[in-house]
Scaffold this active site. Structure first.
Site, PDB file in Angstrom:
ATOM      1  N   ASP A 199       0.860  -1.197   0.000  1.00  0.00           N
ATOM      2  CA  ASP A 199       0.000   0.000   0.000  1.00  0.00           C
ATOM      3  C   ASP A 199       0.893   1.243   0.000  1.00  0.00           C
ATOM      4  O   ASP A 199       2.009   1.187  -0.509  1.00  0.00           O
ATOM      5  CB  ASP A 199      -0.952  -0.042   1.200  1.00  0.00           C
ATOM      6  CG  ASP A 199      -2.219   0.760   0.952  1.00  0.00           C
ATOM      7  OD1 ASP A 199      -2.096   1.948   0.608  1.00  0.00           O
ATOM      8  OD2 ASP A 199      -3.327   0.219   1.080  1.00  0.00           O
ATOM      9  N   HIS A 222       2.026   2.016  -3.156  1.00  0.00           N
ATOM     10  CA  HIS A 222       1.102   3.011  -3.701  1.00  0.00           C
ATOM     11  C   HIS A 222       1.669   4.427  -3.612  1.00  0.00           C
ATOM     12  O   HIS A 222       0.938   5.401  -3.736  1.00  0.00           O
ATOM     13  CB  HIS A 222      -0.255   2.925  -2.996  1.00  0.00           C
ATOM     14  CG  HIS A 222      -0.972   1.628  -3.236  1.00  0.00           C
ATOM     15  ND1 HIS A 222      -2.230   1.376  -2.749  1.00  0.00           N
ATOM     16  CD2 HIS A 222      -0.607   0.521  -3.923  1.00  0.00           C
ATOM     17  CE1 HIS A 222      -2.597   0.152  -3.124  1.00  0.00           C
ATOM     18  NE2 HIS A 222      -1.632  -0.393  -3.829  1.00  0.00           N
TER      19      HIS A 222
END
Ligand SMILES: *[C@@H]1O[C@H](CO)[C@@H](O)[C@H](O)[C@H]1NC(C)=O
Ligand SMILES: *[C@@H]1O[C@H](CO)[C@@H](O)[C@H](O)[C@H]1NC(C)=O
Length: 374
Positions: A199, A222
């Site tokens: 993430d 991310h």
């Protein structure tokens, strides 16, 4: 009568034993956990060593030497009487069974001032994470954290905390495994660190002020994200975010600011991203005020979060998609004072060339702008 009779002589004898063992276990302010009866599982030994070190009126160090140890859920709390270090040279493994830990977190440092966590050791979370709560004037250096679940490292209510040569590693397909999540903290420095995860490499929650991220390599993951903001009532402002000299590779986003539509208000300002290299990043530069994963919200009303004073300078490298800059601000509160300078992002796949998209914002553009549209 079943009552134990404790004589003064016995008390002083046990005190003597306690003092003797404490003196044996520590020398020159070093509290070595292996001298506190640590076996394969060091939970009790670490807790006892920490308590003794924390009570020391002189600076002290708790040492976990090389080796592999099990560590169950533990809270290492202050306030301590003097500066305290925890040197981890070994590999610490969390219990594999998630039911052994309630609340998800594994190691929790709380209310410690003048704290140093260092060493060549590893926190192997096996799905659990580390929390820093209300830690002040502290340094975390060289440590590695592996395979956490949810956020690897959660920083809450901290002031003047530096992460240096810090490594976070989790598989790129792991869910919600933000590397370092920061909230309600001031003066956090993340320097020369390496984060690969599933993430956000670094996510910045509400109430974060004076955050400096420099020399960080991020990917997979991310990217570096401010937000998401505006999901909850009474969020505190985000301000003073400085991201500099970072390399972001093979991530879904590069540098991002995101807020939920509709829902709650908030303020995010004075955020600067400079000297960032992107390698094959899907959304290298993005402000997304319609952040609404899994359709959890209504896109009908605009975001109430006010974003202002943002700059993206010297952002270069390659994009994995044609839209290299996307600045999608709220129609209710258009972004103010957004600057783009020397954006040099190439896209070489189908649907090119590279372009930029802006809505509800009038960015000030200077220097190179490799992608037209804004
Ligand atoms: C911040 O913390 C460090 C310890 O890591 C300390 O040396 C420094 O003096 C602190 N800075 C301030 C302004 O208190
Ligand atoms: C930029 O970051 C890299 C680490 O990615 C570091 O080695 C280098 O010294 C940094 N350069 C500057 C000017 O800070």
């Amino acid at each position: 009568m079943g009552l134990e009779v404790v004589s003064p002589a016995m008390i002083s004898f046990s005190l003597f034993l306690l003092l003797a063992s404490t003196t044996q276990a520590q020398s020159n302010g070093v509290f070595d956990v292996t001298k506190y009866g640590a076996g394969k599982d060091i939970t009790e030994a670490l807790t006892t060593a920490w308590k003794s070190a924390c009570a020391s009126t002189k600076p002290s160090k708790v040492l976990i030497p090389s080796g592999t140890y099990w560590l169950r859920k533990v809270t290492l709390a202050g306030p301590c009487k003097a500066a305290i270090k925890l040197q981890v040279d070994g590999i610490l493994k969390a219990p594999v069974d998630p039911n052994k830990l309630s609340g998800g977190h594994w190691v929790n440092f709380i209310y410690v001032d003048q704290f140093t966590l260092s060493g060549r050791g590893t926190f192997d979370g096996q799905g659990k994470n580390i929390r820093f709560d209300y830690i002040t004037n502290a340094l975390v250096r060289d440590i590695t954290t592996l395979d956490s679940k949810n956020f690897h490292v959660n920083v809450l209510g901290c002031r003047n905390l530096t992460f240096q040569h810090f490594t976070v590693r989790a598989p790129g397909d792991s869910v919600n495994t933000d590397g370092i999540h920061i909230g309600r903290s001031t003066g956090i420095y993340i320097i020369d660190s390496k984060i690969s995860t599933g993430d956000d490499c670094i996510s910045v929650g509400d109430g974060t002020e004076e955050l400096h991220i420099t020399g960080v390599t991020c990917g997979p993951g991310h990217g570096i994200s401010v937000g998401s903001l505006g999901k909850y009532p009474n969020e505190k402002p985000v301000s003073g975010i400085f991201v500099k000299n970072c390399t972001i590779s093979d991530t879904t986003n590069g540098v991002r600011i995101k807020s939920w539509p509709a829902l709650y208000g908030g303020v995010a300002s004075n955020m600067h991203f400079e000297d960032i290299v992107m390698n094959n990043v899907q959304n290298p530069v993005i402000i997304d005020q319609g952040y609404c994963p899994w359709n959890q919200c209504s896109l009908k009303a605009p975001s109430k979060v006010k974003i202002s004073d943002v700059s993206f300078k010297s952002i270069r490298g390659t994009s994995a998609t044609p839209v290299v800059v996307r600045i999608a601000c709220s129609s209710g509160f258009p972004c103010q004072k957004v600057k783009l300078a020397n954006i040099n992002l190439a896209y070489r796949g189908p649907g090119g060339p590279a372009k930029s998209q802006c809505s509800n914002v009038k960015p000030i553009i200077s220097g190179i702008m490799s992608a037209s549209g804004c």
